[in-house]
Design a protein around this motif. Structure first.
Motif, mmCIF file in Angstrom:
data_model
loop_
_atom_site.group_PDB
_atom_site.id
_atom_site.type_symbol
_atom_site.label_atom_id
_atom_site.label_comp_id
_atom_site.label_asym_id
_atom_site.label_seq_id
_atom_site.Cartn_x
_atom_site.Cartn_y
_atom_site.Cartn_z
ATOM 1 N N THR A 1 47.265 38.397 32.479
ATOM 2 C CA THR A 1 47.795 37.338 33.725
ATOM 3 C C THR A 1 47.572 37.933 34.845
ATOM 4 O O THR A 1 47.377 39.163 35.058
ATOM 5 N N ARG A 2 47.688 36.990 35.812
ATOM 6 C CA ARG A 2 47.924 37.720 37.138
ATOM 7 C C ARG A 2 49.023 38.631 37.272
ATOM 8 O O ARG A 2 48.964 39.621 38.051
ATOM 9 N N LEU B 1 48.213 41.833 36.122
ATOM 10 C CA LEU B 1 47.405 42.325 37.039
ATOM 11 C C LEU B 1 48.140 43.349 38.089
ATOM 12 O O LEU B 1 47.835 44.412 38.603
ATOM 13 N N HIS C 1 41.357 42.219 42.708
ATOM 14 C CA HIS C 1 42.332 41.913 41.412
ATOM 15 C C HIS C 1 43.421 41.030 41.931
ATOM 16 O O HIS C 1 44.498 41.066 41.067
ATOM 17 N N TRP C 2 43.398 40.783 43.023
ATOM 18 C CA TRP C 2 44.691 39.874 43.524
ATOM 19 C C TRP C 2 44.425 38.738 44.484
ATOM 20 O O TRP C 2 45.175 37.864 44.599
ATOM 21 N N ASP D 1 41.840 35.773 45.519
ATOM 22 C CA ASP D 1 40.553 35.054 45.088
ATOM 23 C C ASP D 1 39.640 34.758 46.220
ATOM 24 O O ASP D 1 38.458 34.852 46.069
ATOM 25 N N VAL E 1 39.569 36.071 41.136
ATOM 26 C CA VAL E 1 40.316 37.270 40.787
ATOM 27 C C VAL E 1 39.705 37.760 39.229
ATOM 28 O O VAL E 1 39.622 37.155 38.298
ATOM 29 N N ASP F 1 44.363 31.655 37.897
ATOM 30 C CA ASP F 1 45.750 31.328 38.356
ATOM 31 C C ASP F 1 46.664 30.505 37.665
ATOM 32 O O ASP F 1 46.983 29.560 38.138
ATOM 33 N N GLY G 1 46.475 32.730 31.638
ATOM 34 C CA GLY G 1 45.728 33.979 31.796
ATOM 35 C C GLY G 1 44.193 33.931 31.068
ATOM 36 O O GLY G 1 43.919 33.010 30.664
#
Length: 155
Positions: A23-24, A27, A41-42, A44, A55, A95, A99
């Motif tokens: 999931t975000r 991450l 990685h965070w 978009d 991401v 998002d 996930g």
């Protein structure tokens, strides 16, 4: 008694399948642990600006998490002799709370000289699963005993 019996490992043995979820939030935790704060990685907007679908998970997270199929199976991570992969495709992480799901399968492809060769198949789950790691292979030592220092004793 342990379920893993190194003396009974044979070519063709299949390891229990594994489904991973990233999931975000995962991450963010991985970024902190690895100190890899690359915005792909965070963020978009940044990820899309460089041609990604949004991401994506850290490649090293995918590689390391997929290896769990082997370490769970052999029950002793110190049995791992080596592990290698080729990064084929990124793992997009939506998002939402769902996930991304990554499916991992593995089987023993050879047993020789006290080592089991394990081939891993690692795919992004979905209607048409997409391979995300290629040529993923691990070698597991099949020694009978673990010495007092966490290493393996030869037979």
């Amino acid at each position: 008694m342990s379920a893993f019996d190194p003396d009974s490992v044979r070519t063709g043995d299949e390891l229990p399948a594994l489904t991973l979820t990233i999931t975000r939030a995962g991450l963010v935790r991985y970024a902190g642990a690895s100190t890899d704060f690359n915005p792909i990685h965070w963020n978009d907007r940044f990820a899309r600006a460089i041609g990604l679908p949004g991401v994506v998970a850290h490649g090293m997270w995918t590689m390391g998490a997929a290896l769990r199929i082997v370490t769970d199976w052999c029950e002793e991570p110190s049995r791992l002799a080596d592990y290698s992969v080729r990064f084929v495709r990124p793992v997009p992480v939506p998002d939402d709370d769902q996930g991304a799901k990554v499916e991992v399968q593995a089987c023993v492809t050879a047993v020789k000289d006290g080592l089991a060769t394990i081939a891993l198949d690692v795919r992004l789950a979905g209607e048409k699963p997409v391979k995300v790691l290629g040529m993923a292979k691990a070698h597991v030592r099949l020694a009978s005993r673990i010495d007092g220092h966490g290493g393996l004793e030869s037979r």
